[in-house]
Design an enzyme around this catalytic site. Structure first.
Site, short mmCIF file in Angstrom:
data_model
loop_
_atom_site.label_atom_id
_atom_site.label_comp_id
_atom_site.label_asym_id
_atom_site.label_seq_id
_atom_site.Cartn_x
_atom_site.Cartn_y
_atom_site.Cartn_z
N HIS A 16 -2.22 67.29 9.27
CA HIS A 16 -2.44 67.90 10.59
C HIS A 16 -1.11 67.92 11.33
CE1 HIS A 16 -3.33 63.59 10.84
NE2 HIS A 16 -2.98 63.60 12.13
N HIS A 70 0.85 68.25 14.90
CA HIS A 70 0.70 68.06 16.34
C HIS A 70 1.56 69.08 17.09
CE1 HIS A 70 -1.36 64.06 16.29
NE2 HIS A 70 -0.78 63.99 15.10
#
Length: 288
Positions: free
Chosen positions: A260, A262
Site C-alpha cells: 500500500h 501512502h
C-alpha cells in the site's frame, strides 16, 4: 504528449442507429437497468433515447457529443464499446471515472467487442481518419459473452469478496470504507488512522507484500492512480504539499503484509519544521 493528442479521433467510431445497440438490448431484456441510469460514452445518444422511451430513467454523457460531465452518482451505469477505442492509459482513466460515478452499491455494465481482429490504428472507412481499436480483458465478473461481445459487471471492490485471503484487510476491504477511486489493477481509500486530513492509500488488488515484487504494470497502475488521487485530494482539501511513501518490510515499518502506498497531504504549520520530509523516518537524519 497529452493522451488526447495521441488518440484524437476516438469519437469518430460513434455510429448512427435506429435501434438499441446489442449490449443495451441484452441489459434491458435481463432487467438490470435499475434506478437512475447513466450511459457513459453514449455517442450520439440513441440508446439513451430508446431506453428512455421504454421507461428507463436514463441520461447520457459523451466527452464529444454530450459534454456536460455528470455531477452526481448513479445506481446503474452503461459503458458500451468505449474501452475498445481507447489507449490503455485512457481506459484506466475511464474505469476510475466510472468508479467515482457509481453509487457504493451500484453496478456498472461494461461492454467490449470480442471480434476485433486488427489491433492498433487504422484508417476509418467513412471518415478517412486514423482511429484506434484493441481487445480489452477486465478482471470483473463476466455477465454475458458471445463471439462478438462481452459484457462485464463491475461493482466497487469493497462490495464483493475478491480473495481467499480473508484476514487481509486490503484483499477484502470493509464494505463501509469510502472508496476514492478504482481501476482494473488497484484501488484507493482513505487511511483509517490518518496522519493528516485526506491521507489516502493506493492499493494493488493482487495480494503481495513487497512493492518491488509487483509487476511493472502493477507498479505503473498504482502510480498512475496516485496522480488521480492527488487531483481529488487537492480539489477536496487544498493541501500545501504531499508526502508519498511506501513501507517495505517489517523493519521499514510495514504493518500490513499487502502493498500500500501512502499519499499524505501536508499543510502549512502541521509541524514546526518540515525540512527533510520523508527523511524523517529516521528522525536524527531528517535535517542535514
Amino acid at each position: 504528449m497529452e493522451l488526447k493528442k495521441l488518440n484524437p479521433n476516438s469519437h469518430l467510431t460513434a455510429k448512427e442507429r435506429d435501434r438499441l445497440s446489442f449490449p443495451a438490448r441484452i441489459l434491458f431484456e435481463r432487467d438490470v437497468l435499475k434506478g437512475e441510469v447513466l450511459d457513459f460514452g453514449c455517442g450520439f445518444g440513441k440508446d439513451v433515447d430508446l431506453l428512455s422511451s421504454k421507461g428507463v430513467s436514463i441520461v447520457g454523457y459523451d466527452k464529444h457529443y454530450f459534454p456536460n460531465y455528470p455531477t452526481k452518482r448513479y445506481d446503474t451505469i452503461l459503458c458500451i464499446y468505449v474501452l475498445n477505442v481507447l489507449l490503455p492509459e485512457e481506459q484506466a482513466i475511464v474505469l476510475m471515472e466510472l468508479s467515482q460515478l457509481i453509487k457504493p452499491t451500484g453496478k456498472v455494465y461494461i461492454a467490449v467487442r470480442r471480434d476485433v481482429v486488427y489491433e492498433g490504428f487504422r484508417t476509418h472507412k467513412i471518415h478517412q481518419e486514423k482511429t484506434y481499436q484493441c481487445n480489452v480483458v477486465l478482471n470483473s465478473k463476466s455477465f454475458y459473452l458471445n463471439e462478438s461481445c462481452e459484457i462485464y459487471e463491475y461493482q466497487h471492490c469493497n462490495q464483493i469478496k475478491r480473495s481467499p485471503n480473508l484476514k487481509c484487510p486490503f484483499c477484502n476491504p470493509d464494505s463501509e470504507s469510502k472508496l476514492i477511486v478504482e481501476s482494473a489493477t488497484a484501488y484507493a481509500i482513505y487511511d483509517k488512522y490518518p496522519v493528516n486530513k485526506g491521507h489516502a492509500l493506493i492499493i494493488p488488488k493482487r495480494h503481495y507484500g513487497d512493492y518491488f515484487e509487483l509487476t511493472f504494470k502493477e507498479q505503473s497502475a498504482c502510480m498512475f492512480m496516485a496522480n488521480k488521487v492527488k487531483e481529488i485530494i487537492t480539489t477536496r482539501y487544498k493541501p500545501d504539499g504531499f508526502n508519498l511513501g511506501i513501507n517495505v518490510g517489517m523493519h521499514a515499518g510495514q504493518t500490513i503484509n499487502h502493498v500500500h502506498i501512502h499519499l499524505i497531504p501536508r499543510y502549512k504549520g502541521d509541524v514546526d519544521d518540515p525540512t527533510g520530509g520523508v527523511r524523517g523516518v529516521i528522525p536524527e537524519k531528517q535535517r542535514y
